[in-house]
Write a protein that holds these residues in place. Structure first.
Motif, PDB file in Angstrom:
ATOM      1  N   SER A 265       0.676  -1.259   0.057  1.00 60.51           N
ATOM      2  CA  SER A 265       0.015  -0.023   0.059  1.00 60.51           C
ATOM      3  C   SER A 265       0.927   1.383   0.080  1.00 60.51           C
ATOM      4  O   SER A 265       1.907   1.350   0.708  1.00 60.51           O
ATOM      5  N   ARG A 298      -2.092  -1.190  -4.119  1.00 54.29           N
ATOM      6  CA  ARG A 298      -3.117  -0.332  -3.327  1.00 54.29           C
ATOM      7  C   ARG A 298      -2.627   0.972  -3.339  1.00 54.29           C
ATOM      8  O   ARG A 298      -1.669   1.330  -2.559  1.00 54.29           O
ATOM      9  N   LEU A 300      -4.045   3.916  -1.064  1.00 50.77           N
ATOM     10  CA  LEU A 300      -4.969   4.276  -0.049  1.00 50.77           C
ATOM     11  C   LEU A 300      -4.900   5.672   0.057  1.00 50.77           C
ATOM     12  O   LEU A 300      -4.174   6.412   0.609  1.00 50.77           O
ATOM     13  N   GLU A 378     -13.554  -1.884  -3.926  1.00 46.01           N
ATOM     14  CA  GLU A 378     -14.007  -2.298  -2.878  1.00 46.01           C
ATOM     15  C   GLU A 378     -13.213  -3.560  -2.195  1.00 46.01           C
ATOM     16  O   GLU A 378     -12.348  -4.220  -2.806  1.00 46.01           O
ATOM     17  N   ARG A 379     -13.240  -3.883  -0.918  1.00 47.59           N
ATOM     18  CA  ARG A 379     -12.178  -4.854  -0.111  1.00 47.59           C
ATOM     19  C   ARG A 379     -12.364  -6.210  -0.621  1.00 47.59           C
ATOM     20  O   ARG A 379     -12.045  -7.148  -0.249  1.00 47.59           O
ATOM     21  N   THR A 380     -13.596  -6.647  -1.589  1.00 42.79           N
ATOM     22  CA  THR A 380     -14.016  -7.980  -1.849  1.00 42.79           C
ATOM     23  C   THR A 380     -13.529  -8.073  -3.132  1.00 42.79           C
ATOM     24  O   THR A 380     -13.589  -9.255  -3.718  1.00 42.79           O
ATOM     25  N   PHE A 384      -8.272  -5.501  -4.934  1.00 44.62           N
ATOM     26  CA  PHE A 384      -7.833  -5.424  -3.899  1.00 44.62           C
ATOM     27  C   PHE A 384      -7.157  -6.531  -3.064  1.00 44.62           C
ATOM     28  O   PHE A 384      -6.269  -6.495  -2.264  1.00 44.62           O
ATOM     29  N   THR A 385      -7.772  -7.700  -3.469  1.00 46.04           N
ATOM     30  CA  THR A 385      -7.293  -8.910  -2.681  1.00 46.04           C
ATOM     31  C   THR A 385      -5.923  -9.510  -3.229  1.00 46.04           C
ATOM     32  O   THR A 385      -4.984 -10.120  -2.530  1.00 46.04           O
ATOM     33  N   VAL A 396      -8.321   3.268  -3.191  1.00 50.97           N
ATOM     34  CA  VAL A 396      -9.293   3.081  -2.229  1.00 50.97           C
ATOM     35  C   VAL A 396      -9.189   4.309  -1.219  1.00 50.97           C
ATOM     36  O   VAL A 396      -8.249   4.589  -0.875  1.00 50.97           O
ATOM     37  N   ILE A 407      -7.058  -0.600   6.846  1.00 54.13           N
ATOM     38  CA  ILE A 407      -7.147  -1.318   5.461  1.00 54.13           C
ATOM     39  C   ILE A 407      -5.929  -1.706   4.768  1.00 54.13           C
ATOM     40  O   ILE A 407      -5.677  -2.840   4.126  1.00 54.13           O
ATOM     41  N   ASP A 410      -5.169  -5.289   5.828  1.00 50.87           N
ATOM     42  CA  ASP A 410      -6.109  -6.176   5.478  1.00 50.87           C
ATOM     43  C   ASP A 410      -5.351  -7.001   4.404  1.00 50.87           C
ATOM     44  O   ASP A 410      -5.815  -6.956   3.465  1.00 50.87           O
ATOM     45  N   THR A 411      -4.583  -7.760   4.540  1.00 49.63           N
ATOM     46  CA  THR A 411      -3.861  -8.675   3.858  1.00 49.63           C
ATOM     47  C   THR A 411      -2.926  -9.737   4.323  1.00 49.63           C
ATOM     48  O   THR A 411      -2.450  -9.581   5.528  1.00 49.63           O
TER      49      THR A 411
END
Length: 487
Positions: A265, A298, A300, A378-380, A384-385, A396, A407, A410-411
């Motif tokens: 990120s 990402r 952010l 979005e995080r889904t 993002f993933t 994001v 955020i 979140d990985t």
């Protein structure tokens, strides 16, 4: 003229269709073509090391290593200094190989060469560091020593995205600390990550049997990991492949250094210099087509500045020309393969289908994928993933510093990050909460330094570090000796 024409370096007459193991020789695994991703042109052929070739190399390396470990450290360091001189002397030819074989632009080749030279110099310096210590004895008449000794034979399984640099950053410290090396370059870059390395050290006068270059696919890599003479594996690649290497090496109780993937990120706070942050973001996501574990996956951005930041990022993307990396003005070459191009395309398309929006790029032409900016992520969503490994910048928005940290964390990955702010202390507070092995303030996420411990946490690696004095710990092991009575 092609890179294998007469008069170029390294001389193709020496190595075409061969492996480097006790000199240049025919392998038992046949040959493989080397193709240029930008044009599809066949550049060369290299030998493929069969398991029997690996077994022979392992035994030879183990024999050679015993004598090498007995040489003076400064003598080993001088080999690295000479290799750096050879690299400088042939930088033009080596740059051409990196460009044509890996699809990077010439500036990327220049960066790899400069970084490899720095790695050689840094590793040579390890020879002058203290190698041990005198311990407090357990009895008045005892003398107690502890010192570092080489591991023996180190297996290096190399990736395609920085083939010269990643080979040198592992084998240079391994060699100077008294080990031998089996190097398996990636099938996409067996020349710039293998043949070139062999010739550097051959011309530098490295004694025979200490370095073996064994091109091939997964079967060759499995044979290197399983070889009983190999005490350690250095692997750089995907997390999935790294887990397989770790499982196989575990059966032999081998030391393993894993440098794996990342979902990194860039965090842009509301007091950041937007143009500077966007320039760093573009460099982090788009350089070398985003094909780096340290690329920014990402962006952010605080909701109050997400619009100007996104527009600045779009301007950066629109200025970058995509094409054959040998053409003047091209900033992005091809991605490495059709498989990788299709993966990037899938991640973007699936994210768009789920509600994301492409603001720049987003449509490939064969292996050429343009710099792409995607917002409303979005995080889904896959953008993002998943690690994209392509020139895509997912944006994001967040509202608070705490939310940005949550955020970013979140990985499963934990390699690197960057934080941009007008306040260094504020950026540092955010940075200290990120679960990453590396973090950079008001800078790019993609950084490398020869004297720095490089590595990640979580799914980005097993906590190992390559670089600087961390190499002492990686490529040696402790030995303890006591003497009872007078010395």
């Amino acid at each position: 003229m092609t890179v294998t024409d007469e008069g170029t370096w390294p001389d193709a007459a020496e190595w075409t269709g061969k492996i480097y193991s006790g000199g240049w020789r025919q392998s038992e695994g046949g040959v493989q073509p080397v193709n240029e991703p930008a044009t599809g042109e066949r550049l060369a052929e290299v030998g493929v090391a069969a398991p029997a070739d690996v077994a022979r190399a392992g035994a030879q390396a183990a024999r050679a290593q015993r004598a090498w470990a007995g040489t003076a450290p400064q003598e080993r360091a001088e080999v690295l200094h000479r290799a750096a001189r050879v690299l400088r002397d042939h930088r033009g030819a080596i740059r051409e190989w990196i460009v044509r074989e890996s699809g990077g632009v010439p500036a990327k080749g220049d960066y790899e060469i400069a970084a490899a030279i720095a790695q050689l110099a840094q590793a040579a310096g390890l020879a002058s560091l203290p190698r041990g210590e005198i311990l407090s004895p357990s009895a008045p008449a005892e003398t107690s020593y502890a010192w570092r000794v080489p591991l023996g034979v180190v297996g290096v399984i190399n990736p395609w995205n920085a083939p010269l640099l990643f080979a040198v950053r592992a084998l240079a410290p391994a060699l100077v600390l008294g080990n031998a090396v089996l190097l398996k370059p990636d099938p996409h870059t067996p020349v710039s990550g293998g043949v070139v390395v062999a010739r550097l050290f051959e011309e530098a006068g490295l004694p025979g049997g200490l370095l073996h270059v064994l091109p091939g696919g997964s079967g060759t890599g499995e044979a290197v990991v399983a070889d009983p003479h190999v005490a350690m594996i250095v692997f750089t690649g995907s997390t999935e492949a790294g887990r397989a290497v770790a499982r196989a090496a575990g059966d032999g109780l081998k030391r393993v250094a894993l440098e794996l993937g990342g979902k990194n990120s860039i965090v842009v706070l509301d007091d950041a210099d937007i143009d500077s942050a966007a320039a760093a973001g573009a460099m982090s996501s788009f350089a070398y087509q985003g094909q780096a574990c340290v690329a920014a996956g990402r962006h952010l951005v605080h909701a109050d500045v997400v619009e100007p930041y996104t527009q600045a990022l779009i301007r950066q993307a629109d200025e970058l020309r995509v094409g054959d990396p040998r053409e003047e003005g091209v900033a992005l070459g091809p991605v490495i393969s059709e498989r990788q191009a299709a993966r990037i395309e899938r991640i973007v398309d699936e994210s768009v289908a789920a509600g994301a929006r492409v603001l720049a790029g987003g449509r490939r032409d064969g292996l050429f994928y343009p710099p792409t900016v995607v917002d409303r992520v979005e995080r889904t969503m896959p953008a993002f993933t998943e690690e994209i490994f392509g020139p895509v910048a997912p944006v994001v928005a967040f509202r608070t510093d705490d939310e940005a940290v949550e955020i970013a964390n979140d990985t499963a990955y934990g390699l690197t990050a960057a934080v941009h702010s007008g306040s260094t202390s504020r950026a540092a507070v955010v940075a200290e909460q990120l679960r990453t092995g590396m973090v950079h303030l008001n800078d790019v996420s993609a950084k490398n330094a020869a004297n720095a411990p490089f590595g990640g946490m979580g799914a980005s690696g097993n906590g190992s570090r390559i670089g600087g004095t961390a190499d002492l710990e990686q490529f040696t092991q402790w030995r303890w000796m006591t003497v009872l009575g007078s010395v």
